[in-house]
Scaffold this motif. Sequence first.
Motif, mmCIF file in Angstrom:
data_model
loop_
_atom_site.group_PDB
_atom_site.id
_atom_site.type_symbol
_atom_site.label_atom_id
_atom_site.label_comp_id
_atom_site.label_asym_id
_atom_site.label_seq_id
_atom_site.Cartn_x
_atom_site.Cartn_y
_atom_site.Cartn_z
ATOM 1 N N GLU A 95 0.830 -1.197 0.000
ATOM 2 C CA GLU A 95 0.000 0.000 0.000
ATOM 3 C C GLU A 95 0.871 1.257 0.000
ATOM 4 N N PHE A 96 1.928 1.239 0.805
ATOM 5 C CA PHE A 96 2.833 2.391 0.842
ATOM 6 C C PHE A 96 3.564 2.542 -0.480
ATOM 7 N N ARG A 97 3.983 1.414 -1.052
ATOM 8 C CA ARG A 97 4.682 1.473 -2.329
ATOM 9 C C ARG A 97 3.775 2.051 -3.412
ATOM 10 N N GLU A 98 2.494 1.717 -3.369
ATOM 11 C CA GLU A 98 1.554 2.257 -4.354
ATOM 12 C C GLU A 98 1.510 3.781 -4.270
ATOM 13 N N MET A 99 1.431 4.297 -3.046
ATOM 14 C CA MET A 99 1.389 5.744 -2.860
ATOM 15 C C MET A 99 2.679 6.387 -3.362
ATOM 16 N N LEU A 100 3.811 5.810 -2.968
ATOM 17 C CA LEU A 100 5.109 6.370 -3.320
ATOM 18 C C LEU A 100 5.347 6.335 -4.828
ATOM 19 N N GLU A 101 5.097 5.199 -5.451
ATOM 20 C CA GLU A 101 5.425 5.050 -6.871
ATOM 21 C C GLU A 101 4.439 5.780 -7.773
ATOM 22 N N SER A 102 3.185 5.884 -7.355
ATOM 23 C CA SER A 102 2.228 6.643 -8.163
ATOM 24 C C SER A 102 2.637 8.111 -8.221
ATOM 25 N N ARG A 103 3.028 8.647 -7.071
ATOM 26 C CA ARG A 103 3.453 10.046 -7.031
ATOM 27 C C ARG A 103 4.771 10.236 -7.783
ATOM 28 N N ALA A 104 5.693 9.299 -7.606
ATOM 29 C CA ALA A 104 6.974 9.395 -8.295
ATOM 30 C C ALA A 104 6.778 9.364 -9.811
ATOM 31 N N CYS A 213 -0.905 4.116 -14.364
ATOM 32 C CA CYS A 213 -0.117 2.936 -14.738
ATOM 33 C C CYS A 213 0.667 2.408 -13.540
ATOM 34 N N ALA A 214 1.264 3.316 -12.767
ATOM 35 C CA ALA A 214 2.023 2.887 -11.593
ATOM 36 C C ALA A 214 1.106 2.221 -10.575
ATOM 37 N N GLY A 215 -0.059 2.817 -10.332
ATOM 38 C CA GLY A 215 -0.993 2.232 -9.373
ATOM 39 C C GLY A 215 -1.488 0.870 -9.804
ATOM 40 N N SER A 216 -1.808 0.729 -11.086
ATOM 41 C CA SER A 216 -2.276 -0.563 -11.592
ATOM 42 C C SER A 216 -1.190 -1.625 -11.487
ATOM 43 N N HIS A 217 0.047 -1.222 -11.755
ATOM 44 C CA HIS A 217 1.167 -2.165 -11.651
ATOM 45 C C HIS A 217 1.335 -2.655 -10.222
ATOM 46 N N ILE A 218 1.280 -1.754 -9.252
ATOM 47 C CA ILE A 218 1.450 -2.161 -7.853
ATOM 48 C C ILE A 218 0.266 -3.005 -7.396
ATOM 49 N N ASP A 219 -0.931 -2.703 -7.870
ATOM 50 C CA ASP A 219 -2.088 -3.564 -7.577
ATOM 51 C C ASP A 219 -1.824 -4.986 -8.061
ATOM 52 N N PHE A 220 -1.313 -5.096 -9.279
ATOM 53 C CA PHE A 220 -1.025 -6.409 -9.865
ATOM 54 C C PHE A 220 0.017 -7.146 -9.026
ATOM 55 N N VAL A 221 1.065 -6.436 -8.655
ATOM 56 C CA VAL A 221 2.116 -7.038 -7.841
ATOM 57 C C VAL A 221 1.556 -7.524 -6.516
ATOM 58 N N GLY A 222 0.769 -6.690 -5.854
ATOM 59 C CA GLY A 222 0.268 -7.036 -4.527
ATOM 60 C C GLY A 222 -0.783 -8.127 -4.539
ATOM 61 N N VAL A 223 -1.672 -8.097 -5.512
ATOM 62 C CA VAL A 223 -2.790 -9.041 -5.514
ATOM 63 C C VAL A 223 -2.446 -10.319 -6.263
ATOM 64 N N ARG A 224 -2.025 -10.171 -7.518
ATOM 65 C CA ARG A 224 -1.830 -11.356 -8.347
ATOM 66 C C ARG A 224 -0.584 -12.147 -7.965
ATOM 67 N N LEU A 225 0.525 -11.439 -7.791
ATOM 68 C CA LEU A 225 1.759 -12.151 -7.528
ATOM 69 C C LEU A 225 1.874 -12.636 -6.100
ATOM 70 N N ASN A 226 1.339 -11.877 -5.168
ATOM 71 C CA ASN A 226 1.511 -12.226 -3.760
ATOM 72 C C ASN A 226 0.218 -12.651 -3.081
#
Length: 244
Positions: A95-104, A213-226
Amino acid sequence: MSRRVEAVVAHLEAAIAQGRYASGTRLPAERVLGVALGVSRATVRDALAALVSRGLLQRRQGDGTYVNDQADRQMAEVWADMAERHPALQGDLIEFREMLESRAAALAATRHDARDRERLLATLAAVDAAYDGEDRAAQIRSDVAFHRAIAEATHNPLFAYLMTSLLRLLHEHVQLSLAGLAPHSDTARQLRLQHRALAEAILARDPERARRCAGSHIDFVGVRLNAMPRPARERQPGGDGHRD
């Protein structure tokens, strides 16, 4: 502390955070650093002393100044203890990574320069090459380098520092990795497409698309992969609760 000393301290902190000086690495001599940074040897000496006092560096008598690996060991212990006490830590980190990477990503879309563009394209190509094979270490390195390139394109050193620390934590301490995938699997294909879409949005200077795109990617990482349930989000006033 003078401004020049502060500038050298900031430069060295960023270099260490970004992996240019890894743990246990001996730094160049004070004279060499001074020439490279355009400052006096005395300025370099004061900056190194400040970083030694913070525990980031250590001086070895007669052998030079080294990046302190004790900090890494202590940090690993902290995260291991936190993971034991907080079972939902992995989800919290995503969740934190999503916030950080979306803003970045949004900032990188508006701030990147020609050098950032070159670095982003090079790291994207490395991601594609790594996911064409089955070398887990290469996949991890390329993934970290790609996301770090985005953070550096914000031209805010805190993003690069936090991104590097967080990705190192995810891959090494919490063992939350997107690597080790079969090269022709649907998951590997999706990851490559997501990285490419993210890079294209940034290079097109489209901050809103880059954020999505960043948010969708982190969603995929968090939900699908883990296989993690996403934390419940509060509905924003006037919003429909959807991200895309």
